[in-house]
Design a protein around this motif. Sequence first.
Motif, PDB file in Angstrom:
ATOM      1  N   ASP A 276       0.823  -1.030   0.120  1.00  0.00           N
ATOM      2  CA  ASP A 276      -0.069  -0.080  -0.020  1.00  0.00           C
ATOM      3  C   ASP A 276       0.835   1.149  -0.024  1.00  0.00           C
ATOM      4  OD1 ASP A 276      -2.472  -1.542   0.218  1.00  0.00           O
ATOM      5  OD2 ASP A 276      -1.695  -2.077   2.271  1.00  0.00           O
ATOM      6  N   THR A 277       2.085   1.066   0.664  1.00  0.00           N
ATOM      7  CA  THR A 277       2.884   2.339   0.823  1.00  0.00           C
ATOM      8  C   THR A 277       4.457   1.966   0.720  1.00  0.00           C
ATOM      9  OG1 THR A 277       1.363   3.073   2.543  1.00  0.00           O
ATOM     10  CG2 THR A 277       3.481   4.028   2.776  1.00  0.00           C
ATOM     11  N   VAL A 278       5.112   2.755   0.286  1.00  0.00           N
ATOM     12  CA  VAL A 278       6.583   2.741   0.024  1.00  0.00           C
ATOM     13  C   VAL A 278       7.190   3.672   0.645  1.00  0.00           C
ATOM     14  CG1 VAL A 278       8.415   2.002  -1.739  1.00  0.00           C
ATOM     15  CG2 VAL A 278       6.040   1.408  -2.160  1.00  0.00           C
ATOM     16  N   ILE A 279       8.335   3.696   1.302  1.00  0.00           N
ATOM     17  CA  ILE A 279       9.081   4.771   1.727  1.00  0.00           C
ATOM     18  C   ILE A 279      10.376   4.557   1.007  1.00  0.00           C
ATOM     19  CG2 ILE A 279       9.986   5.966   3.746  1.00  0.00           C
ATOM     20  CD1 ILE A 279       7.464   4.946   5.296  1.00  0.00           C
ATOM     21  N   TRP A 280      10.887   5.322   0.252  1.00  0.00           N
ATOM     22  CA  TRP A 280      12.303   5.111  -0.135  1.00  0.00           C
ATOM     23  C   TRP A 280      13.308   5.761   0.761  1.00  0.00           C
ATOM     24  CZ3 TRP A 280      11.964   1.779  -4.018  1.00  0.00           C
ATOM     25  CH2 TRP A 280      11.050   1.717  -4.983  1.00  0.00           C
ATOM     26  N   ALA A 281      13.932   5.117   1.622  1.00  0.00           N
ATOM     27  CA  ALA A 281      14.941   5.559   2.447  1.00  0.00           C
ATOM     28  C   ALA A 281      16.296   5.197   1.896  1.00  0.00           C
ATOM     29  CB  ALA A 281      14.768   5.071   3.927  1.00  0.00           C
ATOM     30  N   THR A 282      16.555   5.554   0.492  1.00  0.00           N
ATOM     31  CA  THR A 282      17.621   5.022  -0.179  1.00  0.00           C
ATOM     32  C   THR A 282      18.724   6.160  -0.316  1.00  0.00           C
ATOM     33  OG1 THR A 282      15.706   5.501  -1.911  1.00  0.00           O
ATOM     34  CG2 THR A 282      16.638   3.334  -1.503  1.00  0.00           C
ATOM     35  N   GLY A 283      18.914   7.048   0.704  1.00  0.00           N
ATOM     36  CA  GLY A 283      19.979   8.058   0.465  1.00  0.00           C
ATOM     37  C   GLY A 283      19.565   9.358  -0.215  1.00  0.00           C
ATOM     38  N   TYR A 284      20.510  10.299  -0.347  1.00  0.00           N
ATOM     39  CA  TYR A 284      20.359  11.695  -0.883  1.00  0.00           C
ATOM     40  C   TYR A 284      21.404  11.962  -1.919  1.00  0.00           C
ATOM     41  CZ  TYR A 284      17.866  11.941   3.708  1.00  0.00           C
ATOM     42  OH  TYR A 284      16.748  11.659   4.575  1.00  0.00           O
ATOM     43  N   CYS A 285      21.057  13.084  -2.589  1.00  0.00           N
ATOM     44  CA  CYS A 285      22.411  13.604  -3.481  1.00  0.00           C
ATOM     45  C   CYS A 285      22.328  15.071  -3.404  1.00  0.00           C
ATOM     46  CB  CYS A 285      22.008  13.108  -4.845  1.00  0.00           C
ATOM     47  SG  CYS A 285      20.479  13.787  -5.528  1.00  0.00           S
ATOM     48  N   ASP A 286      23.202  15.609  -3.704  1.00  0.00           N
ATOM     49  CA  ASP A 286      23.440  17.097  -3.959  1.00  0.00           C
ATOM     50  C   ASP A 286      22.532  17.894  -4.448  1.00  0.00           C
ATOM     51  OD1 ASP A 286      25.973  16.886  -2.329  1.00  0.00           O
ATOM     52  OD2 ASP A 286      27.153  17.106  -4.084  1.00  0.00           O
ATOM     53  N   ARG A 287      22.343  19.023  -4.155  1.00  0.00           N
ATOM     54  CA  ARG A 287      21.722  20.181  -4.897  1.00  0.00           C
ATOM     55  C   ARG A 287      22.532  21.272  -5.691  1.00  0.00           C
ATOM     56  NH1 ARG A 287      16.301  21.846  -4.608  1.00  0.00           N
ATOM     57  NH2 ARG A 287      16.099  20.950  -2.677  1.00  0.00           N
ATOM     58  N   THR A 288      23.009  20.909  -6.900  1.00  0.00           N
ATOM     59  CA  THR A 288      23.920  21.875  -7.444  1.00  0.00           C
ATOM     60  C   THR A 288      23.345  22.933  -8.340  1.00  0.00           C
ATOM     61  OG1 THR A 288      24.255  20.152  -9.288  1.00  0.00           O
ATOM     62  CG2 THR A 288      25.615  19.980  -7.209  1.00  0.00           C
ATOM     63  N   SER A 289      22.150  22.987  -8.549  1.00  0.00           N
ATOM     64  CA  SER A 289      21.553  23.747  -9.488  1.00  0.00           C
ATOM     65  C   SER A 289      21.910  25.241  -9.552  1.00  0.00           C
ATOM     66  CB  SER A 289      19.934  23.574  -9.775  1.00  0.00           C
ATOM     67  OG  SER A 289      19.709  24.077  -8.427  1.00  0.00           O
ATOM     68  N   TRP A 290      22.540  25.638  -8.516  1.00  0.00           N
ATOM     69  CA  TRP A 290      22.973  27.213  -8.363  1.00  0.00           C
ATOM     70  C   TRP A 290      24.013  27.545  -8.520  1.00  0.00           C
ATOM     71  CZ3 TRP A 290      26.518  27.536  -4.344  1.00  0.00           C
ATOM     72  CH2 TRP A 290      26.684  26.363  -3.601  1.00  0.00           C
ATOM     73  N   LEU A 291      24.899  26.371  -8.776  1.00  0.00           N
ATOM     74  CA  LEU A 291      26.204  26.574  -8.965  1.00  0.00           C
ATOM     75  C   LEU A 291      26.582  26.833 -10.603  1.00  0.00           C
ATOM     76  CD1 LEU A 291      29.019  26.471  -7.354  1.00  0.00           C
ATOM     77  CD2 LEU A 291      29.498  24.197  -8.294  1.00  0.00           C
ATOM     78  N   LYS A 292      27.232  28.271 -10.697  1.00  0.00           N
ATOM     79  CA  LYS A 292      27.069  28.418 -12.338  1.00  0.00           C
ATOM     80  C   LYS A 292      28.615  28.173 -12.784  1.00  0.00           C
ATOM     81  CE  LYS A 292      23.231  31.756 -11.811  1.00  0.00           C
ATOM     82  NZ  LYS A 292      23.206  32.921 -11.643  1.00  0.00           N
ATOM     83  N   LEU A 293      29.260  26.959 -12.024  1.00  0.00           N
ATOM     84  CA  LEU A 293      30.653  26.814 -12.506  1.00  0.00           C
ATOM     85  C   LEU A 293      30.680  25.248 -12.999  1.00  0.00           C
ATOM     86  CD1 LEU A 293      32.049  28.597  -9.382  1.00  0.00           C
ATOM     87  CD2 LEU A 293      32.504  29.328 -11.633  1.00  0.00           C
ATOM     88  N   PRO A 294      30.335  25.103 -14.047  1.00  0.00           N
ATOM     89  CA  PRO A 294      29.959  23.771 -14.442  1.00  0.00           C
ATOM     90  C   PRO A 294      31.031  22.649 -14.301  1.00  0.00           C
ATOM     91  CG  PRO A 294      29.842  25.464 -16.389  1.00  0.00           C
ATOM     92  CD  PRO A 294      29.859  26.040 -14.937  1.00  0.00           C
ATOM     93  N   HIS A 295      32.370  23.178 -14.235  1.00  0.00           N
ATOM     94  CA  HIS A 295      33.601  22.394 -14.293  1.00  0.00           C
ATOM     95  C   HIS A 295      33.644  21.970 -12.934  1.00  0.00           C
ATOM     96  CE1 HIS A 295      34.689  26.346 -13.390  1.00  0.00           C
ATOM     97  NE2 HIS A 295      35.743  25.882 -12.608  1.00  0.00           N
ATOM     98  N   CYS A 296      32.713  22.486 -11.852  1.00  0.00           N
ATOM     99  CA  CYS A 296      32.731  22.041 -10.300  1.00  0.00           C
ATOM    100  C   CYS A 296      31.927  20.735 -10.099  1.00  0.00           C
ATOM    101  CB  CYS A 296      32.924  23.070  -9.442  1.00  0.00           C
ATOM    102  SG  CYS A 296      34.181  24.274  -9.897  1.00  0.00           S
ATOM    103  N   VAL A 297      31.157  20.521 -11.307  1.00  0.00           N
ATOM    104  CA  VAL A 297      29.825  19.498 -10.876  1.00  0.00           C
ATOM    105  C   VAL A 297      30.162  18.514 -11.805  1.00  0.00           C
ATOM    106  CG1 VAL A 297      27.463  19.239 -10.453  1.00  0.00           C
ATOM    107  CG2 VAL A 297      28.287  21.510 -10.232  1.00  0.00           C
TER     108      VAL A 297
END
Length: 355
Positions: A276-297
């Motif tokens: 009935d319900t699934v909880i995905w406790a499968t970790g996290y990742c970075d939020r990088t959308s604000w970084l305007k230095l593409p060679h750093c991501v």
Amino acid sequence: MSRLDCIVIGGGQFGLHTARMLQQADLNYLLLERDSIGDVWRNRLEGMKLFTSRQFCALPGLAFPGDPEGFPTTVEIADYLVSYAGHFDLQVREGCEVVGLDRLSNGSFQVDLADGTSLLATSIVNATGANQIPQVPAISSQLAGEVQQLDGSLASTDVISDGHTVAVIGDGATGRQIVDRLAGRCNVFLATGSPRGLPPNRLFGRDIFWWLDRLRILSADKNSLIAKILKKRNPVPCGEYNNRRLKAKGVKIVGRALECSGRQIRFDSVGWHDIDTVIWATGYCDRTSWLKLPHCVDERGFIENYGRTPEPGLFLVGRKWLSCRASELVMGVEKDVERVMVPLRAFLSERKEIP
Ligand SMILES: Cc1cc2nc3c(=O)[nH]c(=O)nc-3n(C[C@H](O)[C@H](O)[C@H](O)COP(=O)(O)OP(=O)(O)OC[C@H]3O[C@@H](n4cnc5c(N)ncnc54)[C@H](O)[C@@H]3O)c2cc1C
């Protein structure tokens, strides 16, 4: 616009201790925090306890209140971080989200804020944390719309109805505590990934982290043999949330979730089950959308080597395995921040010599 020596982005434990080090070095710095200090911890699962005891939750220079052998709640650590910022009178601006970071032709970093204003700095320490966006595997899209899908950022299990059959995918600290809450009132599956070590919280009368610290296991370099073994076994001290106790509460511990179809999930060891319900406790990742230095991501998030990024003057703290196993723990703050302060100070002194 005046230029600061350093802007620290993010007011978790890593950002706060970095600010303190910049203060001690008599540098002109500012820490920018999107929400209020401690909110990251306050917004975690209601009543959640840390898996490190209070003796391992203090930052350098300020004791953590309460029984050192006991395990603090996430609210306690949130309150502690607020008191740390106040105790050292750190330069913190709350409610200040960074929405853009770029480098200008004159060498300064320009930091754009959500309110439309900008700040300039000679150097940046990014401490926005590695646990920003819950990672949900692609198989989740194979589930029917009527299956309730949640992730590890769940603030309360009250949103799950009594009697539901719930699959918690991921057996880290979050997954195990969610399962514990649901056991008894729901029919619960805990899907584990690769087999992991589940050491007890105490060994021979001592906290397990005391041993790991004394034996220099937590601080072993990320490229050492010890680190390779730790990465493979991925142990998590789970105390009262161990397999034996969870099974005794009726939780079915199954293997990896392999695929989904309609209302069903196929688990590695036991095949298909209605859910009935699934909880995905499968970790996290970075939020990088604000970084305007593409060679750093790259596709995994920020690119760094022991906290140095490919952009001179831009540093990173608070990442899993930045230097060692402790790098994502409160225990790892002092070492990793110190490591980054060395090239940061060198960078600033070079820049100051340029008229
Ligand atoms: C469920 C869970 C349980 C954990 N339990 C333990 C434990 O028991 N013991 C332990 O030692 N460690 C534990 N950790 C690991 C670790 O301590 C945390 O991940 C820790 O919060 C990392 O610290 P940090 O300072 O790097 O990042 P965070 O604490 O995530 O702080 C980052 C800060 O940056 C801010 N921010 C983000 N983006 C922006 C932006 N664009 N502009 C401005 N500010 C921004 C956020 O609001 C936040 O305040 C746990 C982690 C998780 C996820």
